[in-house]
Design a protein around this motif. Structure first.
Motif, PDB file in Angstrom:
ATOM      1  N   HIS A 142       0.930  -1.265  -0.020  1.00 18.33           N
ATOM      2  CA  HIS A 142       0.043  -0.102  -0.130  1.00 18.33           C
ATOM      3  C   HIS A 142       0.878   1.265   0.052  1.00 18.33           C
ATOM      4  CE1 HIS A 142      -3.468  -2.698   0.961  1.00 18.33           C
ATOM      5  NE2 HIS A 142      -2.833  -3.390   1.684  1.00 18.33           N
ATOM      6  N   PHE A 143       0.522   2.269  -0.867  1.00 15.24           N
ATOM      7  CA  PHE A 143       1.254   3.485  -0.951  1.00 15.24           C
ATOM      8  C   PHE A 143       0.153   4.679  -1.007  1.00 15.24           C
ATOM      9  CE2 PHE A 143       2.757   6.781  -4.176  1.00 15.24           C
ATOM     10  CZ  PHE A 143       3.633   7.388  -3.316  1.00 15.24           C
ATOM     11  N   TRP A 144       0.578   5.656  -0.220  1.00 19.65           N
ATOM     12  CA  TRP A 144      -0.356   6.917  -0.301  1.00 19.65           C
ATOM     13  C   TRP A 144       0.584   8.197  -0.450  1.00 19.65           C
ATOM     14  CZ3 TRP A 144      -3.129   7.085   5.368  1.00 19.65           C
ATOM     15  CH2 TRP A 144      -4.007   6.151   5.352  1.00 19.65           C
ATOM     16  N   ARG A 145       0.127   8.898  -1.575  1.00 18.25           N
ATOM     17  CA  ARG A 145       0.634  10.123  -2.066  1.00 18.25           C
ATOM     18  C   ARG A 145      -0.176  11.344  -1.341  1.00 18.25           C
ATOM     19  NH1 ARG A 145       0.350  10.259  -7.045  1.00 18.25           N
ATOM     20  NH2 ARG A 145      -0.831  12.241  -7.338  1.00 18.25           N
ATOM     21  N   VAL A 146       0.479  12.248  -0.548  1.00 17.05           N
ATOM     22  CA  VAL A 146      -0.382  13.315  -0.028  1.00 17.05           C
ATOM     23  C   VAL A 146       0.181  14.608  -0.418  1.00 17.05           C
ATOM     24  CG1 VAL A 146      -1.053  14.318   2.133  1.00 17.05           C
ATOM     25  CG2 VAL A 146      -0.845  11.882   1.882  1.00 17.05           C
ATOM     26  N   GLU A 147      -0.836  15.425  -1.096  1.00 16.66           N
ATOM     27  CA  GLU A 147      -0.239  16.570  -1.688  1.00 16.66           C
ATOM     28  C   GLU A 147      -1.229  17.789  -1.297  1.00 16.66           C
ATOM     29  OE1 GLU A 147       0.607  16.972  -5.552  1.00 16.66           O
ATOM     30  OE2 GLU A 147       1.091  14.722  -6.009  1.00 16.66           O
ATOM     31  N   ARG A 148      -0.553  19.094  -1.468  1.00 19.51           N
ATOM     32  CA  ARG A 148      -1.515  20.254  -0.962  1.00 19.51           C
ATOM     33  C   ARG A 148      -2.106  20.830  -1.759  1.00 19.51           C
ATOM     34  NH1 ARG A 148       1.787  25.119   2.524  1.00 19.51           N
ATOM     35  NH2 ARG A 148      -0.086  26.091   3.068  1.00 19.51           N
ATOM     36  N   GLU A 171      -4.381  25.199   3.203  1.00 21.29           N
ATOM     37  CA  GLU A 171      -4.036  24.014   4.045  1.00 21.29           C
ATOM     38  C   GLU A 171      -4.567  22.638   3.692  1.00 21.29           C
ATOM     39  OE1 GLU A 171      -1.960  24.641   7.358  1.00 21.29           O
ATOM     40  OE2 GLU A 171      -1.521  25.859   5.642  1.00 21.29           O
ATOM     41  N   HIS A 172      -5.344  22.834   2.562  1.00 21.99           N
ATOM     42  CA  HIS A 172      -6.153  21.560   1.929  1.00 21.99           C
ATOM     43  C   HIS A 172      -5.401  20.518   1.768  1.00 21.99           C
ATOM     44  CE1 HIS A 172      -9.680  19.558   0.857  1.00 21.99           C
ATOM     45  NE2 HIS A 172      -9.237  19.454  -0.496  1.00 21.99           N
ATOM     46  N   VAL A 173      -5.763  19.460   2.319  1.00 20.47           N
ATOM     47  CA  VAL A 173      -4.885  18.070   2.274  1.00 20.47           C
ATOM     48  C   VAL A 173      -5.622  17.243   1.019  1.00 20.47           C
ATOM     49  CG1 VAL A 173      -3.933  16.109   3.167  1.00 20.47           C
ATOM     50  CG2 VAL A 173      -3.825  18.110   4.505  1.00 20.47           C
ATOM     51  N   ILE A 174      -4.888  16.484   0.163  1.00 19.79           N
ATOM     52  CA  ILE A 174      -5.520  15.645  -0.743  1.00 19.79           C
ATOM     53  C   ILE A 174      -4.661  14.490  -0.829  1.00 19.79           C
ATOM     54  CG2 ILE A 174      -6.067  15.320  -3.216  1.00 19.79           C
ATOM     55  CD1 ILE A 174      -5.924  18.089  -3.722  1.00 19.79           C
ATOM     56  N   ALA A 175      -5.390  13.127  -0.544  1.00 23.69           N
ATOM     57  CA  ALA A 175      -4.564  12.057  -0.399  1.00 23.69           C
ATOM     58  C   ALA A 175      -5.108  11.077  -1.601  1.00 23.69           C
ATOM     59  CB  ALA A 175      -4.941  11.562   0.830  1.00 23.69           C
ATOM     60  N   TYR A 176      -3.971  10.437  -2.218  1.00 25.05           N
ATOM     61  CA  TYR A 176      -4.113   9.639  -3.379  1.00 25.05           C
ATOM     62  C   TYR A 176      -3.650   8.218  -2.846  1.00 25.05           C
ATOM     63  CZ  TYR A 176      -4.011  13.858  -5.915  1.00 25.05           C
ATOM     64  OH  TYR A 176      -4.400  15.234  -6.506  1.00 25.05           O
ATOM     65  N   ALA A 177      -4.593   7.106  -2.811  1.00 25.12           N
ATOM     66  CA  ALA A 177      -4.130   5.738  -2.332  1.00 25.12           C
ATOM     67  C   ALA A 177      -4.113   4.880  -3.388  1.00 25.12           C
ATOM     68  CB  ALA A 177      -5.412   5.432  -1.343  1.00 25.12           C
ATOM     69  N   ARG A 185       3.134  -3.467  -9.795  1.00 27.01           N
ATOM     70  CA  ARG A 185       2.934  -1.914  -9.973  1.00 27.01           C
ATOM     71  C   ARG A 185       1.683  -1.450  -8.967  1.00 27.01           C
ATOM     72  NH1 ARG A 185       5.621   0.710 -14.027  1.00 27.01           N
ATOM     73  NH2 ARG A 185       6.679  -0.693 -15.572  1.00 27.01           N
ATOM     74  N   TYR A 186       1.659  -0.187  -8.740  1.00 26.32           N
ATOM     75  CA  TYR A 186       0.479   0.365  -7.949  1.00 26.32           C
ATOM     76  C   TYR A 186      -0.817   0.661  -8.885  1.00 26.32           C
ATOM     77  CZ  TYR A 186       3.466   0.656  -3.863  1.00 26.32           C
ATOM     78  OH  TYR A 186       4.079   0.470  -2.689  1.00 26.32           O
ATOM     79  N   VAL A 187      -2.108   0.435  -8.614  1.00 27.04           N
ATOM     80  CA  VAL A 187      -2.995   0.879  -9.296  1.00 27.04           C
ATOM     81  C   VAL A 187      -3.905   1.825  -8.161  1.00 27.04           C
ATOM     82  CG1 VAL A 187      -3.289  -1.287 -10.740  1.00 27.04           C
ATOM     83  CG2 VAL A 187      -4.303  -1.301  -8.238  1.00 27.04           C
ATOM     84  N   PRO A 188      -4.543   2.749  -8.538  1.00 24.86           N
ATOM     85  CA  PRO A 188      -5.154   3.798  -7.740  1.00 24.86           C
ATOM     86  C   PRO A 188      -6.405   2.962  -7.344  1.00 24.86           C
ATOM     87  CG  PRO A 188      -5.493   4.493 -10.207  1.00 24.86           C
ATOM     88  CD  PRO A 188      -4.392   3.347 -10.109  1.00 24.86           C
ATOM     89  N   VAL A 189      -6.696   3.218  -5.845  1.00 28.55           N
ATOM     90  CA  VAL A 189      -7.960   2.874  -5.257  1.00 28.55           C
ATOM     91  C   VAL A 189      -8.597   3.929  -4.799  1.00 28.55           C
ATOM     92  CG1 VAL A 189      -7.009   0.714  -4.956  1.00 28.55           C
ATOM     93  CG2 VAL A 189      -6.717   2.625  -3.126  1.00 28.55           C
ATOM     94  N   GLY A 190      -8.310   5.308  -4.669  1.00 28.18           N
ATOM     95  CA  GLY A 190      -9.006   6.349  -4.451  1.00 28.18           C
ATOM     96  C   GLY A 190      -8.250   7.715  -4.252  1.00 28.18           C
ATOM     97  N   ILE A 191      -9.176   8.765  -4.508  1.00 31.01           N
ATOM     98  CA  ILE A 191      -8.607  10.074  -4.324  1.00 31.01           C
ATOM     99  C   ILE A 191      -9.457  10.700  -3.324  1.00 31.01           C
ATOM    100  CG2 ILE A 191      -8.130  12.321  -5.191  1.00 31.01           C
ATOM    101  CD1 ILE A 191      -7.942  10.953  -7.932  1.00 31.01           C
ATOM    102  N   PHE A 192      -8.819  11.315  -2.197  1.00 29.56           N
ATOM    103  CA  PHE A 192      -9.716  11.715  -0.987  1.00 29.56           C
ATOM    104  C   PHE A 192      -9.431  13.150  -0.667  1.00 29.56           C
ATOM    105  CE2 PHE A 192      -8.741   7.244  -0.660  1.00 29.56           C
ATOM    106  CZ  PHE A 192      -9.965   6.819  -0.467  1.00 29.56           C
ATOM    107  N   HIS A 193     -10.527  13.998  -0.607  1.00 30.61           N
ATOM    108  CA  HIS A 193     -10.206  15.333  -0.288  1.00 30.61           C
ATOM    109  C   HIS A 193     -10.568  15.968   1.159  1.00 30.61           C
ATOM    110  CE1 HIS A 193      -9.847  16.702  -4.458  1.00 30.61           C
ATOM    111  NE2 HIS A 193     -10.410  15.452  -4.772  1.00 30.61           N
ATOM    112  N   ASP A 194     -12.044  15.404   1.583  1.00 32.34           N
ATOM    113  CA  ASP A 194     -11.987  15.830   3.303  1.00 32.34           C
ATOM    114  C   ASP A 194     -11.583  14.573   4.154  1.00 32.34           C
ATOM    115  OD1 ASP A 194     -13.021  18.216   2.175  1.00 32.34           O
ATOM    116  OD2 ASP A 194     -14.819  17.069   1.331  1.00 32.34           O
TER     117      ASP A 194
END
Length: 202
Positions: free
Chosen positions: A149-155, A159-165, A174-183
């Motif tokens: 499992h890998f998460w990439r967290v961006e701004r 201050e808003h945080v966006i997480a890509y899982a 290889r990694y496949v995306p399982v979600g983009i999270f905003h809140d």
């Protein structure tokens, strides 16, 4: 009267010292034996990667995510931060946050790194000087080493945080995306996790 150098002219630059760029690069063993390196130096493709001082947002996000993972992890897992993972002969990156087995977290040796088999999740919080490494180089190497499992967290804005899982596809390594999270980051692997990503905005 001396002519001014043209704008595209560049003075000769001395080659870096051999210790900085030895032929063939460093192995993980040599990297581990080095003393006096700047904090958070990483070994990627046999080369030393020096990082800029952390910004406040970056540090706060790391602390928030590690704190939430530590609170929510079941007994067999532990959350850690900024510890190297020995991925291969010339690869020793340092994820911002990790979820590792309780056994690996508690053992005395090795003291300065984890093995890929110890790690269930790695998290990279992207900063301006690490975008390419965090988006491309390091995820590829984590996946190749078998970290599931890998998460990439961006701004985002402010201050808003966006997480890509991402999750590892074992057929392709290889990694496949399982979600983009905003809140809220709500996900069931590697264990049930629910993180309020708006916490930094309050």
């Amino acid at each position: 009267m001396n002519a001014e150098p043209l704008p595209d002219e560049v003075d000769e630059v001395d080659a870096p010292p051999e210790w900085l760029a030895p032929a063939g690069g460093y192995t993980a063993e040599k990297f581990l034996a080095m003393r006096g390196l700047p904090k958070h130096t990483e070994l990627i493709d046999g080369g030393l990667v020096f990082v800029s001082p952390q910004r406040k947002w970056h540090r706060r996000v790391i602390s928030m995510i590690r704190g939430q993972l530590r609170t929510q992890a079941p007994d067999e897992w532990r959350a850690d931060r900024e510890m190297a993972v020995r991925l291969g002969l010339r690869q020793m990156p340092e994820p911002d946050v990790l979820v590792v087995s309780a056994e690996a977290f508690g053992r005395e040796d090795p003291q300065s790194y984890y093995e890929p088999a110890d790690v269930a999740l790695v998290v990279e919080v992207v900063s301006p000087d690490s975008e390419e490494r965090d988006r491309d180089t390091k995820p590829f190497k984590y996946a190749k080493a078998g970290i599931r499992h890998f998460w990439r967290v961006e701004r985002g804005d402010g201050e808003h945080v966006i997480a890509y899982a991402y999750e590892l596809d074992p057929a392709t390594s290889r990694y496949v995306p399982v979600g983009i999270f905003h809140d809220r980051l709500t996900i069931g692997v590697p264990f049930p996790i629910d993180i309020d990503l708006t916490a930094l905005e309050n």
